[in-house]
Design a protein around this motif. Structure first.
Motif, PDB file in Angstrom:
ATOM      1  N   HIS A 357       0.807  -1.232   0.000  1.00 25.43           N
ATOM      2  CA  HIS A 357       0.000   0.000   0.000  1.00 25.43           C
ATOM      3  C   HIS A 357       0.834   1.274   0.000  1.00 25.43           C
ATOM      4  O   HIS A 357       0.358   2.324   0.404  1.00 25.43           O
ATOM      5  N   LEU A 358       2.079   1.149  -0.462  1.00 25.35           N
ATOM      6  CA  LEU A 358       2.899   2.362  -0.511  1.00 25.35           C
ATOM      7  C   LEU A 358       2.356   3.320  -1.571  1.00 25.35           C
ATOM      8  O   LEU A 358       2.050   2.909  -2.691  1.00 25.35           O
ATOM      9  N   LYS A 359       2.266   4.611  -1.201  1.00 26.55           N
ATOM     10  CA  LYS A 359       1.813   5.618  -2.162  1.00 26.55           C
ATOM     11  C   LYS A 359       3.002   6.371  -2.767  1.00 26.55           C
ATOM     12  O   LYS A 359       2.839   7.181  -3.679  1.00 26.55           O
ATOM     13  N   ALA A 360       4.186   6.131  -2.227  1.00 27.40           N
ATOM     14  CA  ALA A 360       5.421   6.722  -2.758  1.00 27.40           C
ATOM     15  C   ALA A 360       6.559   5.777  -2.388  1.00 27.40           C
ATOM     16  O   ALA A 360       6.423   4.948  -1.487  1.00 27.40           O
ATOM     17  N   SER A 361       7.688   5.902  -3.070  1.00 22.83           N
ATOM     18  CA  SER A 361       8.828   5.047  -2.740  1.00 22.83           C
ATOM     19  C   SER A 361       9.426   5.490  -1.411  1.00 22.83           C
ATOM     20  O   SER A 361       9.311   6.659  -1.022  1.00 22.83           O
ATOM     21  N   PRO A 362      10.082   4.571  -0.689  1.00 22.80           N
ATOM     22  CA  PRO A 362      10.750   4.956   0.562  1.00 22.80           C
ATOM     23  C   PRO A 362      11.701   6.140   0.374  1.00 22.80           C
ATOM     24  O   PRO A 362      11.773   7.011   1.237  1.00 22.80           O
ATOM     25  N   ARG A 363      12.422   6.187  -0.742  1.00 22.69           N
ATOM     26  CA  ARG A 363      13.354   7.300  -0.949  1.00 22.69           C
ATOM     27  C   ARG A 363      12.592   8.623  -1.101  1.00 22.69           C
ATOM     28  O   ARG A 363      12.999   9.650  -0.556  1.00 22.69           O
ATOM     29  N   ASN A 364      11.480   8.545  -1.807  1.00 25.76           N
ATOM     30  CA  ASN A 364      10.650   9.740  -1.989  1.00 25.76           C
ATOM     31  C   ASN A 364      10.079  10.213  -0.649  1.00 25.76           C
ATOM     32  O   ASN A 364      10.064  11.404  -0.349  1.00 25.76           O
ATOM     33  N   ILE A 365       9.642   9.265   0.174  1.00 21.07           N
ATOM     34  CA  ILE A 365       9.125   9.613   1.508  1.00 21.07           C
ATOM     35  C   ILE A 365      10.232  10.295   2.316  1.00 21.07           C
ATOM     36  O   ILE A 365      10.021  11.335   2.949  1.00 21.07           O
ATOM     37  N   ALA A 377       4.083  12.397  11.184  1.00 22.40           N
ATOM     38  CA  ALA A 377       2.720  11.865  11.322  1.00 22.40           C
ATOM     39  C   ALA A 377       2.107  11.494   9.979  1.00 22.40           C
ATOM     40  O   ALA A 377       1.269  10.598   9.885  1.00 22.40           O
ATOM     41  N   GLU A 378       2.559  12.180   8.932  1.00 25.47           N
ATOM     42  CA  GLU A 378       1.990  11.914   7.595  1.00 25.47           C
ATOM     43  C   GLU A 378       2.634  10.724   6.882  1.00 25.47           C
ATOM     44  O   GLU A 378       2.165  10.301   5.821  1.00 25.47           O
ATOM     45  N   VAL A 379       3.704  10.176   7.473  1.00 20.12           N
ATOM     46  CA  VAL A 379       4.403   9.043   6.844  1.00 20.12           C
ATOM     47  C   VAL A 379       3.495   7.812   6.766  1.00 20.12           C
ATOM     48  O   VAL A 379       3.498   7.088   5.768  1.00 20.12           O
ATOM     49  N   SER A 380       2.686   7.595   7.801  1.00 19.75           N
ATOM     50  CA  SER A 380       1.797   6.420   7.826  1.00 19.75           C
ATOM     51  C   SER A 380       0.948   6.325   6.567  1.00 19.75           C
ATOM     52  O   SER A 380       0.786   5.247   5.987  1.00 19.75           O
ATOM     53  N   ASN A 381       0.424   7.462   6.159  1.00 19.11           N
ATOM     54  CA  ASN A 381      -0.413   7.478   4.958  1.00 19.11           C
ATOM     55  C   ASN A 381       0.381   7.065   3.716  1.00 19.11           C
ATOM     56  O   ASN A 381      -0.083   6.254   2.909  1.00 19.11           O
ATOM     57  N   PHE A 385       0.821   1.848   6.107  1.00 19.27           N
ATOM     58  CA  PHE A 385       0.413   1.218   7.372  1.00 19.27           C
ATOM     59  C   PHE A 385       0.683   2.203   8.501  1.00 19.27           C
ATOM     60  O   PHE A 385       1.487   3.142   8.331  1.00 19.27           O
ATOM     61  N   ASN A 386       0.002   2.015   9.644  1.00 14.49           N
ATOM     62  CA  ASN A 386       0.156   2.958  10.752  1.00 14.49           C
ATOM     63  C   ASN A 386       1.445   2.716  11.517  1.00 14.49           C
ATOM     64  O   ASN A 386       1.668   1.629  12.053  1.00 14.49           O
ATOM     65  N   ASP A 389       4.601   3.591  17.917  1.00 17.58           N
ATOM     66  CA  ASP A 389       5.360   4.624  18.649  1.00 17.58           C
ATOM     67  C   ASP A 389       6.877   4.483  18.464  1.00 17.58           C
ATOM     68  O   ASP A 389       7.587   5.475  18.328  1.00 17.58           O
ATOM     69  N   THR A 390       7.350   3.226  18.461  1.00 19.48           N
ATOM     70  CA  THR A 390       8.789   2.994  18.277  1.00 19.48           C
ATOM     71  C   THR A 390       9.247   3.513  16.922  1.00 19.48           C
ATOM     72  O   THR A 390      10.303   4.151  16.809  1.00 19.48           O
ATOM     73  N   GLU A 391       8.450   3.230  15.903  1.00 21.70           N
ATOM     74  CA  GLU A 391       8.814   3.644  14.540  1.00 21.70           C
ATOM     75  C   GLU A 391       8.786   5.172  14.404  1.00 21.70           C
ATOM     76  O   GLU A 391       9.668   5.762  13.770  1.00 21.70           O
ATOM     77  N   ILE A 392       7.802   5.780  15.017  1.00 23.14           N
ATOM     78  CA  ILE A 392       7.715   7.249  15.002  1.00 23.14           C
ATOM     79  C   ILE A 392       8.952   7.841  15.688  1.00 23.14           C
ATOM     80  O   ILE A 392       9.569   8.784  15.200  1.00 23.14           O
ATOM     81  N   GLN A 393       9.347   7.205  16.801  1.00 23.54           N
ATOM     82  CA  GLN A 393      10.536   7.671  17.529  1.00 23.54           C
ATOM     83  C   GLN A 393      11.802   7.508  16.690  1.00 23.54           C
ATOM     84  O   GLN A 393      12.664   8.383  16.666  1.00 23.54           O
ATOM     85  N   GLN A 394      11.874   6.370  15.945  1.00 24.07           N
ATOM     86  CA  GLN A 394      13.029   6.122  15.063  1.00 24.07           C
ATOM     87  C   GLN A 394      13.208   7.277  14.077  1.00 24.07           C
ATOM     88  O   GLN A 394      14.318   7.725  13.820  1.00 24.07           O
TER      89      GLN A 394
END
Ligand code: MG
Ligand code: ZN
Length: 472
Positions: A357-365, A377-381, A385-386, A389-394
């Motif tokens: 469900h990626l809407k852009a490539s990881p490099r683009n993100i 916060a907008e990365v999940s979209n 996937f949502n 907390d650990t990933e947000i902290q990373q």
């Protein structure tokens, strides 16, 4: 007096010995010209070691059924291939000819690059890493594409890299180094087969190598009767029976995940086949160039999207062969990249749903984060996937560890690493290298003469078999 001898001779002797012992069945089978295909489509999936098509099967699986559905790759697998480049040792001998020292030569690596492997696939000859269509002594080699041209077939290339990149270049150009892109582009115009241009159809990226200050190859091709296009939509309006140069990006094509056409290789392949069809047949080289680049970046989302495009291309070609049984399609990889593994860190699990469900490539993100175009916060979209907390902290930690937060390039690189790490941990994807690895690669074939490619072979055998099937 010391005399130094490059053991290219020994390499050649070894190669001929090997083919004398092991090549018997293939040469016998290929001797009958009755199975000569009219059209040959050689597909190279750059970097696609065996774990990529296996991962694609899982990615493609319908989880509501107990079986894992077979893919186009599973249905057409016929064998495998070794990929090592030319090997040999630099020996030093004394006056009596006794070996006094043996040193490892640069090319004695067992791990190939794309240039050496593409040259092997195109010519049937082992060479050193970096070589484009030349042997270990930098002498030009004849390619299967050139042979097809000399037998009055039409010829073409359709790739997602720049069209002068190592893989397609090895079928057309002759250069001691894959890095000489301008010289390779010149070869596409300057080197001819019996007065004819080598390729009737050239589709991919690389505008900058054809529109240069010192030379405008695009104009030279147009003046020589080629039609020139620079957008994928023009593939549908090509003039029939007129050669075409189509350059759709300055350097390489965009990654499939960020492309307006997520299956642009499929679109180019369809157009190329249509353009090349003629009563004498054709030879087309198709390359899924960027499976490799996702592997180098240890970015499975990138590679998997390129695999989706490749699978669509192969499905189209499979259909095509049903309607045109005198056509042969062969697919292999030039080597494996990244040492990608399905599962990592001892966990018996692989979860491809996080790639869907990626809407852009990881490099683009990552670039958007680094340029403050999106918030964490907008990365999940965008990632599909949502984030927990650990990933947000990373991600939040990235701007802290980057010394100079104005350095957008460093920030972007660090965000990219973090985003691909998050995806690896979610999917349980593992990596052992940022480069190539020496494992054997799968070989797929269907259509007229496909059984020639069954069993174990070397990458040089693939060219030898193609030459024989074309009556050389
Ligand atoms: Mg390549
Ligand atoms: Zn590579």
């Amino acid at each position: 007096m010391k005399s130094s001898m490059k053991l290219s001779l020994i390499t050649l002797t070894l190669t001929s010995l090997l083919s004398a012992c092991g090549g018997e069945s293939s040469s016998q089978a290929a001797q009958s010209t009755s199975n000569a295909p009219k059209n040959i489509i050689m597909v190279v999936a750059d970097g696609m070691g065996p774990s990529y098509p296996a991962a694609f099967r899982n990615y493609n699986d319908d989880p509501s059924t107990p079986l894992i559905e077979q893919t186009i790759f599973d249905k057409t697998l016929v064998g495998s291939s070794s990929t090592y480049p030319a090997s040999g040792f630099e020996t030093t001998k004394d006056e009596q000819g006794n070996v006094i020292s043996v040193a490892e030569s640069l090319s004695n690596s067992y791990v190939t690059d794309s240039a050496a492997s593409a040259t092997a696939l195109a010519t049937g000859v082992k060479t050193y890493n970096g070589a484009i269509g030349v042997d270990v002594d930098k002498q030009p080699l004849a390619t299967v594409l050139e042979w097809a041209k000399s037998t009055n077939k039409k010829t073409g290339i359709a790739v997602t890299s720049q069209i002068v990149h190592a893989t397609p270049a090895s079928y057309i150009a002759k250069n001691e180094s894959r890095r000489n892109y301008d010289a390779i582009a010149n070869d596409y115009f300057d080197l001819k087969i019996e007065g004819k241009f080598k390729a009737d159809v050239m589709l991919g990226g690389g505008t900058k190598y054809f529109l240069r200050e010192d030379r405008n190859l695009k104009d030279e091709f147009v003046a020589s009767g080629y039609q020139y296009i620079d957008s994928l939509s023009q593939l549908n309006t090509l003039e029939a029976n007129k050669p075409v140069l189509g350059l759709f990006a300055d350097v390489s094509m965009p990654v499939a995940l960020d492309s307006s056409d997520k299956t642009h290789l499929t679109s180019m392949t369809k157009a190329a086949v249509k353009q090349l069809e003629n009563e004498n047949g054709f030879f087309l080289l198709v390359e899924a160039s960027q499976v490799d680049w996702g592997g180098h970046s240890n970015d499975i989302a990138y590679s998997m999207a390129e695999m989706v495009d490749l699978a669509a291309t192969m499905n189209f070609l499979y259909e095509y062969v049903q309607n045109n049984p005198d056509t042969l399609v062969v697919l292999t990889a030039d080597h494996n990249t990244g040492g990608f593994s399905i599962g990592h860190d001892g966990i018996y699990k692989w979860q491809p749903e996080y790639l869907k469900h990626l809407k852009a490539s990881p490099r683009n993100i990552a670039e958007q984060l680094a340029n403050n175009k999106i918030t964490i916060a907008e990365v999940s979209n965008l990632i599909g996937f949502n984030l927990n907390d650990t990933e947000i902290q990373q991600l939040a930690d990235i701007s802290l560890v980057t010394n100079n937060s104005d350095d957008v390039k460093v920030l972007s690189k660090n965000y990219y690493k973090a985003v691909t790490n998050i995806i690896d941990n979610r999917t349980r994807s593992g990596w052992t290298s940022s480069g190539h690895t020496g494992v054997d690669v799968p070989v797929y074939a269907f259509g007229q003469g496909y059984s020639e490619f069954s069993g174990f072979q070397d990458n040089t055998d693939i060219a030898k078999k193609l030459f024989k099937l074309m009556g050389k």
